[in-house]
Motif scaffolding. Structure first.
Motif, PDB file in Angstrom:
ATOM      1  N   THR A 109      -4.870  13.175  -0.544  1.00 22.84           N
ATOM      2  CA  THR A 109      -4.374  12.208   0.419  1.00 22.84           C
ATOM      3  C   THR A 109      -4.385  12.823   1.810  1.00 22.84           C
ATOM      4  O   THR A 109      -3.766  13.857   2.032  1.00 22.84           O
ATOM      5  CB  THR A 109      -2.931  11.778   0.049  1.00 22.84           C
ATOM      6  N   LEU A 110      -5.132  12.210   2.721  1.00 25.55           N
ATOM      7  CA  LEU A 110      -5.276  12.764   4.058  1.00 25.55           C
ATOM      8  C   LEU A 110      -4.110  12.371   4.949  1.00 25.55           C
ATOM      9  O   LEU A 110      -3.417  11.390   4.707  1.00 25.55           O
ATOM     10  CB  LEU A 110      -6.593  12.274   4.687  1.00 25.55           C
ATOM     11  N   SER A 111      -3.951  13.126   6.023  1.00 21.19           N
ATOM     12  CA  SER A 111      -2.835  12.862   6.933  1.00 21.19           C
ATOM     13  C   SER A 111      -3.009  11.559   7.686  1.00 21.19           C
ATOM     14  O   SER A 111      -2.055  11.027   8.232  1.00 21.19           O
ATOM     15  CB  SER A 111      -2.727  14.020   7.934  1.00 21.19           C
ATOM     16  N   SER A 112      -4.257  11.032   7.721  1.00 21.78           N
ATOM     17  CA  SER A 112      -4.501   9.804   8.468  1.00 21.78           C
ATOM     18  C   SER A 112      -4.278   8.552   7.637  1.00 21.78           C
ATOM     19  O   SER A 112      -4.628   7.467   8.055  1.00 21.78           O
ATOM     20  CB  SER A 112      -5.944   9.808   8.990  1.00 21.78           C
ATOM     21  N   CYS A 113      -3.740   8.704   6.423  1.00 20.31           N
ATOM     22  CA  CYS A 113      -3.509   7.545   5.567  1.00 20.31           C
ATOM     23  C   CYS A 113      -2.414   6.656   6.133  1.00 20.31           C
ATOM     24  O   CYS A 113      -1.464   7.139   6.739  1.00 20.31           O
ATOM     25  CB  CYS A 113      -3.114   7.984   4.147  1.00 20.31           C
ATOM     26  N   GLU A 114      -2.588   5.350   5.891  1.00 18.91           N
ATOM     27  CA  GLU A 114      -1.603   4.369   6.313  1.00 18.91           C
ATOM     28  C   GLU A 114      -1.226   3.512   5.120  1.00 18.91           C
ATOM     29  O   GLU A 114      -1.789   2.448   4.898  1.00 18.91           O
ATOM     30  CB  GLU A 114      -2.169   3.503   7.437  1.00 18.91           C
ATOM     31  N   CYS A 139      -7.309   5.795   4.322  1.00 19.41           N
ATOM     32  CA  CYS A 139      -7.570   7.166   4.744  1.00 19.41           C
ATOM     33  C   CYS A 139      -8.831   7.165   5.582  1.00 19.41           C
ATOM     34  O   CYS A 139      -9.940   7.189   5.051  1.00 19.41           O
ATOM     35  CB  CYS A 139      -7.738   8.089   3.540  1.00 19.41           C
ATOM     36  N   SER A 142     -11.749  11.232  10.108  1.00 19.97           N
ATOM     37  CA  SER A 142     -11.169  11.901  11.275  1.00 19.97           C
ATOM     38  C   SER A 142     -12.134  12.980  11.765  1.00 19.97           C
ATOM     39  O   SER A 142     -12.415  13.942  11.049  1.00 19.97           O
ATOM     40  CB  SER A 142      -9.821  12.535  10.910  1.00 19.97           C
ATOM     41  N   PRO A 190      -3.787   4.140  -1.031  1.00 20.70           N
ATOM     42  CA  PRO A 190      -4.158   5.517  -0.671  1.00 20.70           C
ATOM     43  C   PRO A 190      -4.796   6.292  -1.812  1.00 20.70           C
ATOM     44  O   PRO A 190      -5.446   7.304  -1.583  1.00 20.70           O
ATOM     45  CB  PRO A 190      -2.815   6.150  -0.253  1.00 20.70           C
ATOM     46  N   LEU A 232     -15.298  10.521   3.262  1.00 18.54           N
ATOM     47  CA  LEU A 232     -14.370  11.091   2.283  1.00 18.54           C
ATOM     48  C   LEU A 232     -15.133  11.875   1.226  1.00 18.54           C
ATOM     49  O   LEU A 232     -16.288  11.565   0.903  1.00 18.54           O
ATOM     50  CB  LEU A 232     -13.548   9.992   1.622  1.00 18.54           C
TER      51      LEU A 232
END
Length: 395
Positions: A109-114, A139, A142, A190, A232
């Motif tokens: 899970t990337l930090s840019s996930c919403e 995700c 980035s 996510p 990804l």
């Protein structure tokens, strides 16, 4: 109605949409095949099927929020033809125990996930061939500084050109099947991308037995392409996936396989010619196209259109593409410059020489031009026939 029944209804609707490319109007959805058209009365167009089924949601039940929103996004203002096998994936899912899948590891899970993103905004209504780009992930890709947003958009605009439109349509159907599976298993957004190896293996296992092995491979390739386009990583258990593909081949339903068919021969062409009246515009065009594709060793799709209004000068042959040339032995041949093929995007040339007998492609082509006499203003002049006051291309 129970929740399970309601979910099955939604899955049935999803699978109906998956069998349609969503890229053409109902009137263009069922163009006549080349040789079937030869035995039908000439007409300026061909009627679509008379029975259409709306994919409106069921009136009762309590499907999950994710399922309901994806359904509304995918079926907004849309009616599609009822397919021959509308509930294969739904049936396969229904027959399997509804077990919880292991969650992906936290590293996927990337930090840019919403996580709060709504499915309707992630998967808007669009043609199947556009889903690889238009269906987003929570995700997001980035890029490293100093690369910026326009660089991401450049990547998204260039990568899809790696596949032909027909491949992207197949992948669009595969993406829809994947999200249908994820909705049924309540897999959060996510955790669908990057997808965990166990989730992907379980998806393959649910497809096995319901689809041909080639379809299973294409659907998995669709999810992989979706990951690649959006930047990804693709981390599946390749050994396990290969075994599942082999199992899918062994479990493929009999209806997914066709017996071997006899090849077309000169005798086949002669038998078809006996059924045709070459003084009729449609029959003249069909026989000319048949002999040309046969003796030029070409695909019929390289000389016809997929739908009545799908002509593209950069992809389809025109009268200017036909020429007479001589080989190194001084023998005359008729050449056709194909501007685009799936294997040769920059185009290629095919040809035939005059043949002895009633199946001669040269005589068939000359007869076609005498009977139909399409004007130069008609785009696909090579194989266009007269139907009342209009000129219609072969499809």
């Amino acid at each position: 109605m129970s929740t399970t029944s309601s979910s099955d209804s939604y899955l049935s609707s999803y699978t109906q949409i998956a069998t349609s490319s969503l890229s053409m109007s109902p009137a263009e959805a069922t163009p006549p095949t080349l040789f079937h058209a030869a035995f039908s009365p000439p007409a300026p167009y061909f009627c679509p099927p008379s029975t259409y089924q709306s994919t409106s949601p069921p009136s009762s039940g309590t499907p999950s929020t994710v399922t309901a929103q994806l359904h509304r996004a995918a079926t907004h203002k849309l009616s599609v033809p009822k397919p021959a096998r509308p509930t294969l994936l739904a049936k396969a899912l229904q027959e399997q125990p509804n077990q919880n899948l292991p969650s992906p590891s936290s590293s996927s899970t990337l930090s840019s996930c919403e996580p709060s993103a709504e499915p309707a905004s992630l998967r808007p209504h669009c043609a199947a061939k556009d889903r690889l780009i238009s269906w987003h992930l929570v995700c997001a890709r980035s890029l490293q500084h100093p690369l910026q947003h326009e660089d991401t958009q450049r990547l998204l605009s260039i990568l899809p050109h790696a596949w032909a439109d027909s491949t992207k349509e197949t992948y669009g159907s595969g993406l829809l099947a994947f999200h249908t599976f994820c909705d049924f298993k309540s897999i959060p957004e996510p955790e669908r991308a990057p997808v965990a190896a166990d989730v992907m293996s379980t998806f393959i296992s649910h497809l096995a037995g319901a689809y041909a092995a080639s379809t299973v491979v294409n659907y998995v390739s669709a999810v992989q392409a979706w990951h690649t386009i959006h930047g990804l990583s693709w981390n599946i258990n390749k050994r396990e996936a290969d075994l599942l593909y082999k199992a899918a081949h062994n479990l493929a339903p009999p209806t997914s396989k066709r017996p071997a068919r006899e090849p077309y021969t000169v005798a086949t062409i002669a038998a078809i010619q006996e059924r045709l009246d070459l003084a009729l515009p449609l029959h003249a065009a069909v026989f000319a196209c048949l002999t040309t594709t046969f003796f030029a060793a070409a695909h019929t799709g390289e000389f016809t259109l997929p739908t009545l209004k799908a002509f593209e000068p950069a992809r389809h042959i025109t009268h200017a593409s036909v020429s007479t040339q001589f080989d190194r032995n001084g023998l005359q041949m008729t050449c056709f410059r194909l501007p685009w093929t799936k294997k040769a995007p920059i185009g290629e040339e095919v040809n035939w020489a005059k043949q002895n007998g009633p199946h001669d492609p040269e005589e068939a082509l000359e007869n076609h031009f005498r009977v139909n006499n399409p004007p130069d203003s008609v785009p696909l002049r090579v194989f266009t026939y007269r139907a009342h006051s209009a000129f219609v291309p072969l499809t």
